[in-house]
Motif scaffolding. Sequence first.
Motif, PDB file in Angstrom:
ATOM      1  N   GLY A   2       3.772   1.953 -14.357  1.00  0.00           N
ATOM      2  CA  GLY A   2       4.198   2.542 -15.607  1.00  0.00           C
ATOM      3  C   GLY A   2       3.589   3.898 -15.900  1.00  0.00           C
ATOM      4  O   GLY A   2       3.961   4.521 -16.883  1.00  0.00           O
ATOM      5  N   ASP A   3       2.678   4.361 -15.058  1.00  0.00           N
ATOM      6  CA  ASP A   3       2.067   5.649 -15.365  1.00  0.00           C
ATOM      7  C   ASP A   3       2.932   6.804 -14.859  1.00  0.00           C
ATOM      8  O   ASP A   3       3.868   6.623 -14.086  1.00  0.00           O
ATOM      9  CB  ASP A   3       0.657   5.733 -14.797  1.00  0.00           C
ATOM     10  N   THR A   4       2.587   7.982 -15.317  1.00  0.00           N
ATOM     11  CA  THR A   4       3.386   9.163 -15.028  1.00  0.00           C
ATOM     12  C   THR A   4       3.393   9.511 -13.549  1.00  0.00           C
ATOM     13  O   THR A   4       4.443   9.841 -12.985  1.00  0.00           O
ATOM     14  CB  THR A   4       2.839  10.363 -15.831  1.00  0.00           C
ATOM     15  N   VAL A   8       6.691   9.854 -11.131  1.00  0.00           N
ATOM     16  CA  VAL A   8       7.034  11.113 -10.456  1.00  0.00           C
ATOM     17  C   VAL A   8       7.216  10.875  -8.969  1.00  0.00           C
ATOM     18  O   VAL A   8       8.175  11.363  -8.357  1.00  0.00           O
ATOM     19  CB  VAL A   8       5.955  12.193 -10.727  1.00  0.00           C
ATOM     20  N   LYS A   9       6.319  10.093  -8.363  1.00  0.00           N
ATOM     21  CA  LYS A   9       6.445   9.774  -6.940  1.00  0.00           C
ATOM     22  C   LYS A   9       7.747   9.030  -6.671  1.00  0.00           C
ATOM     23  O   LYS A   9       8.446   9.292  -5.686  1.00  0.00           O
ATOM     24  CB  LYS A   9       5.267   8.933  -6.473  1.00  0.00           C
ATOM     25  N   ARG A  10       8.066   8.102  -7.535  1.00  0.00           N
ATOM     26  CA  ARG A  10       9.307   7.329  -7.371  1.00  0.00           C
ATOM     27  C   ARG A  10      10.528   8.242  -7.470  1.00  0.00           C
ATOM     28  O   ARG A  10      11.473   8.113  -6.684  1.00  0.00           O
ATOM     29  CB  ARG A  10       9.389   6.246  -8.434  1.00  0.00           C
ATOM     30  N   CYS A  11      10.516   9.184  -8.400  1.00  0.00           N
ATOM     31  CA  CYS A  11      11.632  10.123  -8.539  1.00  0.00           C
ATOM     32  C   CYS A  11      11.763  11.006  -7.300  1.00  0.00           C
ATOM     33  O   CYS A  11      12.875  11.291  -6.852  1.00  0.00           O
ATOM     34  CB  CYS A  11      11.455  10.992  -9.777  1.00  0.00           C
ATOM     35  N   VAL A  12      10.641  11.431  -6.734  1.00  0.00           N
ATOM     36  CA  VAL A  12      10.667  12.248  -5.521  1.00  0.00           C
ATOM     37  C   VAL A  12      11.260  11.454  -4.367  1.00  0.00           C
ATOM     38  O   VAL A  12      12.094  11.956  -3.600  1.00  0.00           O
ATOM     39  CB  VAL A  12       9.251  12.766  -5.176  1.00  0.00           C
ATOM     40  N   ILE A  13      10.855  10.203  -4.236  1.00  0.00           N
ATOM     41  CA  ILE A  13      11.390   9.353  -3.168  1.00  0.00           C
ATOM     42  C   ILE A  13      12.893   9.158  -3.340  1.00  0.00           C
ATOM     43  O   ILE A  13      13.657   9.252  -2.377  1.00  0.00           O
ATOM     44  CB  ILE A  13      10.653   7.995  -3.141  1.00  0.00           C
TER      45      ILE A  13
END
Length: 52
Positions: A2-4, A8-13
């Motif tokens: 749930g942290d930022t 962000v890592k998930r969005c990049v992937i």
Amino acid sequence: MGDTQSQVKRCVIYAELLKKQEQEAAEQARVKGPLYGRLGFFAGLFMAVLII
């Protein structure tokens, strides 16, 4: 989860996966595009012959 930083890592992937799928779709369109064009032409020709 749930942290930022993890978000962000998930969005990049997901962006990388989407870019890969986009490249594969472009390759398939390049390869299969002429086939669909010919299929449409010959289907129209067949219909024209049936009508005449």
